[in-house]
Motif scaffolding. Sequence first.
Motif, PDB file in Angstrom:
ATOM      1  N   GLN A   1      -4.703   1.442  -4.422  1.00 20.34           N
ATOM      2  CA  GLN A   1      -4.472   1.823  -3.014  1.00 20.34           C
ATOM      3  C   GLN A   1      -5.936   1.558  -2.564  1.00 20.34           C
ATOM      4  O   GLN A   1      -5.843   0.835  -1.284  1.00 20.34           O
ATOM      5  CB  GLN A   1      -4.368   3.170  -2.935  1.00 20.34           C
ATOM      6  CG  GLN A   1      -2.694   3.708  -3.345  1.00 20.34           C
ATOM      7  CD  GLN A   1      -2.523   5.264  -3.226  1.00 20.34           C
ATOM      8  OE1 GLN A   1      -3.464   6.119  -3.253  1.00 20.34           O
ATOM      9  NE2 GLN A   1      -1.427   5.630  -3.419  1.00 20.34           N
TER      10      GLN A   1
ATOM     11  N   HIS B   1       0.828  -1.188   0.132  1.00 19.86           N
ATOM     12  CA  HIS B   1      -0.040   0.043   0.039  1.00 19.86           C
ATOM     13  C   HIS B   1       1.066   1.120   0.008  1.00 19.86           C
ATOM     14  O   HIS B   1       0.467   2.353  -0.396  1.00 19.86           O
ATOM     15  CB  HIS B   1      -0.988   0.073   1.254  1.00 19.86           C
ATOM     16  CG  HIS B   1      -1.981   1.243   1.104  1.00 19.86           C
ATOM     17  ND1 HIS B   1      -1.523   2.574   1.837  1.00 19.86           N
ATOM     18  CD2 HIS B   1      -3.231   0.932   0.728  1.00 19.86           C
ATOM     19  CE1 HIS B   1      -2.763   3.193   1.618  1.00 19.86           C
ATOM     20  NE2 HIS B   1      -3.738   2.548   0.958  1.00 19.86           N
ATOM     21  N   LYS B   2       1.942   1.084   0.637  1.00 19.03           N
ATOM     22  CA  LYS B   2       2.597   2.320   1.031  1.00 19.03           C
ATOM     23  C   LYS B   2       3.620   2.728  -0.656  1.00 19.03           C
ATOM     24  O   LYS B   2       3.719   3.866  -0.752  1.00 19.03           O
ATOM     25  CB  LYS B   2       4.097   2.244   1.675  1.00 19.03           C
ATOM     26  CG  LYS B   2       3.465   2.016   3.164  1.00 19.03           C
ATOM     27  CD  LYS B   2       4.644   1.821   4.235  1.00 19.03           C
ATOM     28  CE  LYS B   2       4.015   1.727   5.616  1.00 19.03           C
ATOM     29  NZ  LYS B   2       5.311   1.510   6.798  1.00 19.03           N
ATOM     30  N   THR B   3       3.858   1.632  -1.435  1.00 19.73           N
ATOM     31  CA  THR B   3       4.533   1.720  -2.577  1.00 19.73           C
ATOM     32  C   THR B   3       3.455   1.869  -4.015  1.00 19.73           C
ATOM     33  O   THR B   3       4.003   2.181  -5.243  1.00 19.73           O
ATOM     34  CB  THR B   3       5.440   0.719  -3.056  1.00 19.73           C
ATOM     35  OG1 THR B   3       4.721  -0.564  -2.931  1.00 19.73           O
ATOM     36  CG2 THR B   3       6.521   0.497  -1.860  1.00 19.73           C
ATOM     37  N   ALA B   4       2.347   1.554  -3.591  1.00 23.80           N
ATOM     38  CA  ALA B   4       1.196   1.836  -4.837  1.00 23.80           C
ATOM     39  C   ALA B   4       1.137   3.105  -5.235  1.00 23.80           C
ATOM     40  O   ALA B   4       0.974   4.150  -4.287  1.00 23.80           O
ATOM     41  CB  ALA B   4      -0.115   1.095  -4.120  1.00 23.80           C
ATOM     42  N   LYS B   5       0.832   3.316  -6.395  1.00 26.24           N
ATOM     43  CA  LYS B   5       0.727   4.707  -6.953  1.00 26.24           C
ATOM     44  C   LYS B   5      -0.796   5.036  -7.419  1.00 26.24           C
ATOM     45  O   LYS B   5      -1.055   6.019  -7.371  1.00 26.24           O
ATOM     46  CB  LYS B   5       1.862   4.751  -7.981  1.00 26.24           C
ATOM     47  CG  LYS B   5       3.255   4.693  -7.874  1.00 26.24           C
ATOM     48  CD  LYS B   5       3.592   5.587  -6.983  1.00 26.24           C
ATOM     49  CE  LYS B   5       5.307   5.454  -6.494  1.00 26.24           C
ATOM     50  NZ  LYS B   5       5.643   6.512  -5.338  1.00 26.24           N
ATOM     51  N   ARG B   6      -1.227   3.950  -8.271  1.00 24.57           N
ATOM     52  CA  ARG B   6      -2.539   4.217  -8.586  1.00 24.57           C
ATOM     53  C   ARG B   6      -3.698   4.243  -7.574  1.00 24.57           C
ATOM     54  O   ARG B   6      -3.421   3.451  -6.507  1.00 24.57           O
ATOM     55  CB  ARG B   6      -2.814   3.002  -9.372  1.00 24.57           C
ATOM     56  CG  ARG B   6      -1.846   2.971 -10.619  1.00 24.57           C
ATOM     57  CD  ARG B   6      -1.933   4.058 -11.623  1.00 24.57           C
ATOM     58  NE  ARG B   6      -3.190   4.031 -12.357  1.00 24.57           N
ATOM     59  CZ  ARG B   6      -3.778   4.790 -13.329  1.00 24.57           C
ATOM     60  NH1 ARG B   6      -2.894   5.978 -13.329  1.00 24.57           N
ATOM     61  NH2 ARG B   6      -5.074   4.630 -13.709  1.00 24.57           N
ATOM     62  N   LEU B   7      -4.689   5.129  -7.629  1.00 21.79           N
ATOM     63  CA  LEU B   7      -5.600   5.319  -6.433  1.00 21.79           C
ATOM     64  C   LEU B   7      -6.510   3.893  -6.466  1.00 21.79           C
ATOM     65  O   LEU B   7      -6.739   3.467  -5.289  1.00 21.79           O
ATOM     66  CB  LEU B   7      -6.673   6.464  -6.825  1.00 21.79           C
ATOM     67  CG  LEU B   7      -7.822   6.829  -5.930  1.00 21.79           C
ATOM     68  CD1 LEU B   7      -7.257   6.866  -4.525  1.00 21.79           C
ATOM     69  CD2 LEU B   7      -8.556   7.682  -6.550  1.00 21.79           C
TER      70      LEU B   7
END
Length: 229
Positions: A27, A18-24
């Motif tokens: 997330q 979750h910390k590294t995810a970029k796309r909403l």
Amino acid sequence: MSTSNELKLDLAEYEQLHKTAKRLKVQQSLSREIEKLRREIATAEAREEAKAAQSQSNDNFAVSSDGSRLYQENITNYAWDQSDKFMKLYLTLDNLASIGDQDVQSEFTDRSVTVKVKFQKKICTLHIARLCESILGKESYVKKKSDYVLVMMKKSEAGKTWPWVTEREKKSKEKDKPKVDDSDPSAGITSLLKNMYDEGDDEMKRTISKAFYESQMKQATGADPMSDL
């Protein structure tokens, strides 16, 4: 069924993703899984706590072959004796006539003994994890008598006298034993006499008190106060 520890490892990995995810959208999806895992962890922990509590309440019970519960009773009191070859324990139990020889089971190692006596509604167990001295387990055995169970433990060193049955007793008594000061023999003897006085009966205390009095009188006259001790 996953344990709470396994679920926590999954949760940690999801949180890292979750910390590294970029796309909403990613997330949000990870957030839903994280919340789901947290609920599963809470449920698993509650289940494990209930299971532990149930296990604790069943510690004093065993289950027989027909599924009935058997009360487990620890044997802590026994008489003992010894010969040159054997250390003997006497386990006095009620209703031994109601069971057979096959209901008395034993297990020996070189420094431990376990004896289980199975009755209709309970199992009586003697377990000594550390004996005072070593034994020959394969040559040790038990015998069921009419009113007691005889435990025969063959000594590894024939002819050696055991001061106690367990290692704990041996260490405890050696710790409490008064030490004699070699540099001052009279002080050591005085310490021994004091210990005898503290543990003795009335007759012993009178005898020791008389010895102390006579010793003090001799010391006052210049004689050796320990000459008669």
